[in-house]
Design an enzyme around this catalytic site. Structure first.
Site, PDB file in Angstrom:
ATOM      1  N   GLN A 100      -6.235 -17.508   2.710  1.00 55.13           N
ATOM      2  CA  GLN A 100      -5.331 -18.153   2.865  1.00 55.13           C
ATOM      3  C   GLN A 100      -3.736 -18.341   3.020  1.00 55.13           C
ATOM      4  O   GLN A 100      -2.971 -19.133   3.056  1.00 55.13           O
ATOM      5  CB  GLN A 100      -5.419 -20.015   3.532  1.00 55.13           C
ATOM      6  CG  GLN A 100      -7.198 -20.707   4.389  1.00 55.13           C
ATOM      7  CD  GLN A 100      -6.353 -19.751   5.844  1.00 55.13           C
ATOM      8  OE1 GLN A 100      -5.234 -20.362   6.398  1.00 55.13           O
ATOM      9  NE2 GLN A 100      -7.723 -19.538   6.878  1.00 55.13           N
ATOM     10  N   SER A 101      -3.569 -16.877   2.801  1.00 54.77           N
ATOM     11  CA  SER A 101      -1.790 -17.203   2.080  1.00 54.77           C
ATOM     12  C   SER A 101      -1.167 -16.996   3.077  1.00 54.77           C
ATOM     13  O   SER A 101      -1.207 -16.453   3.918  1.00 54.77           O
ATOM     14  CB  SER A 101      -1.763 -15.774   1.452  1.00 54.77           C
ATOM     15  OG  SER A 101      -0.786 -15.111   0.817  1.00 54.77           O
ATOM     16  N   ASN A 102       0.079 -18.067   3.058  1.00 58.43           N
ATOM     17  CA  ASN A 102       0.876 -17.824   4.228  1.00 58.43           C
ATOM     18  C   ASN A 102       2.019 -16.661   3.600  1.00 58.43           C
ATOM     19  O   ASN A 102       2.311 -16.123   4.058  1.00 58.43           O
ATOM     20  CB  ASN A 102       2.408 -19.301   3.879  1.00 58.43           C
ATOM     21  CG  ASN A 102       1.492 -20.853   4.020  1.00 58.43           C
ATOM     22  OD1 ASN A 102       0.373 -20.780   4.915  1.00 58.43           O
ATOM     23  ND2 ASN A 102       1.528 -20.910   2.434  1.00 58.43           N
ATOM     24  N   CYS A 104       1.174 -13.846   2.850  1.00 55.55           N
ATOM     25  CA  CYS A 104       0.484 -12.727   3.565  1.00 55.55           C
ATOM     26  C   CYS A 104       0.579 -12.995   4.525  1.00 55.55           C
ATOM     27  O   CYS A 104       1.029 -11.682   5.324  1.00 55.55           O
ATOM     28  CB  CYS A 104      -1.244 -12.807   3.004  1.00 55.55           C
ATOM     29  SG  CYS A 104      -1.484 -12.032   1.227  1.00 55.55           S
TER      30      CYS A 104
END
Length: 382
Positions: A100-102, A104
């Protein structure tokens, strides 16, 4: 465009020459250009968080307002990183992070705006690494804009590391004739650090424009990859802010981040020691992107009492850690004026729906008395 002017529609996505703040002009290397991606300056306002010590004033800088799909702290770093990618004539951007990387998500959107392909290496559990990752939260945006998603297990990430993984993908793409540009985890390298050096100048200008003489004693921010705290700490130290920076780490440990930030500072030839310019507190609790029930309850209570929605991975943990520190040692914070930087991440909340369901109430089936007149077709449903 000045550091504090709101971009016009014509400015957005424009490439601009970069001039650093005078107090940062000795740093090397100085970036030559930026891309205008963030909606800045972001607002600063009072934040009446429950549990503050007597006489403590808490303010919040809303870097969750830097955009919509580009929202959060990462876009400030990307303004510098994407400019270098374009300067190097890249046609593809590679980066990596958690599932859930912001960062990325913001990278995928920024790359799409600039007509670059994106390859994301996303870290997930061993059980899920061979399955479709779904469309929850940040994943929905990434996949909508056409990012190529490569899943890796946490165990593989731990044994191989981010540098080797991104280099392996870079080599593969180069063999296919692509020109990839690699952005590290969180956009946190010395170039990305300029994003929050620039944010320090923005805060300076915002305070100068006030007529009440507001000055902050402390700045508080979450720490997940190190670039944000390196930039804001260096900017506060070198510039006019002179506020003590407190970073609440949401992964790894403070010693790791002191060493990592030192590497970023040395990469800028800053000539300062990380331990002199930032105080790093451990707010990891159960681990990265993992929450205790108390943390999630805190996020819900803050939203209910102040209207500010914190993400559970970064700012939620940082604010929870701050209140815990204040509870342990209220005298240390009494009478202080503190600025909390909200680094965004709202989309990550969607990954916590099941865990937060028990905290939600305030709903019922509406009971309409029989005495209320009824007639078919009165209520239009368009």
């Amino acid at each position: 465009m000045s550091a504090t002017s709101v971009p016009s529609m014509a400015d957005f996505l424009s490439k601009n020459s970069y001039s650093p703040p005078s107090w940062a002009s000795h740093l090397r290397p100085i970036p030559s250009h930026t891309f205008s991606l963030a909606q800045v300056p972001t607002p600063i306002h009072r934040w009446n968080l429950p549990g503050l010590p007597n006489g403590t004033e808490l303010w919040i800088k809303r870097d969750d307002f830097t955009g919509m799909e580009l929202s959060g702290n990462k876009v400030r770093k990307l303004e510098f990183l994407m400019a270098e990618a374009v300067d190097q004539q890249a046609d593809t951007v590679i980066t990596m992070g958690g599932i859930q990387s912001n960062h990325c998500r913001a990278t995928a959107v920024a790359s799409n705006y600039l007509n670059l392909n994106t390859h994301l290496i996303l870290r997930t559990s061993k059980l899920l690494a061979d399955e479709d990752p779904g469309l929850i939260g940040n994943l929905l945006v990434e996949r909508l804009v056409g990012a190529n998603v490569h899943l890796i297990s946490k165990e593989e990430y731990s044994s191989i590391g981010s540098v080797a993984l991104t280099n392996a993908l870079k080599e593969k793409l180069e063999k296919e004739g692509k020109k990839p540009y690699v952005i590290p985890v969180g956009g946190s390298n010395s170039l990305g650090t300029w994003g929050y050096i620039e944010a320090a100048r923005e805060i300076e200008e915002q305070l100068k424009s006030r007529n009440d003489g507001l000055k902050f004693d402390d700045i508080v921010v979450a720490c997940g990859s190190g670039g944000t705290i390196a930039g804001i700490s260096l900017g506060s130290w070198l510039g006019a802010l002179k506020a003590k920076v407190h970073a609440f780490s949401v992964c790894d440990n403070p010693d790791y981040f002191y060493d990592f930030v030192q590497g970023l500072l040395d990469g800028l030839q800053a000539g300062v020691k990380a331990r002199d310019i930032v105080s790093i507190h451990n707010a990891k609790e159960k681990g990265y992107a993992m929450n205790t029930s108390e943390e999630l309850k805190f996020v819900k209570e803050v939203a209910n009492s102040t209207g500010v929605i914190l993400d559970p991975v970064y700012s939620g943990k940082a604010a929870y850690g701050l209140i815990n520190e204040m509870t342990k040692d209220p005298k240390n914070w009494e009478g202080k004026k503190i600025l909390f930087i909200h680094t965004g991440g709202l989309l990550g909340l969607y990954d916590k729906v099941d865990e937060m369901a028990s905290l939600m109430g305030n709903w019922c089936r509406m009971d309409v008395e029989e005495s209320v007149p009824r007639k078919d077709g009165v209520g239009k449903m368009f």
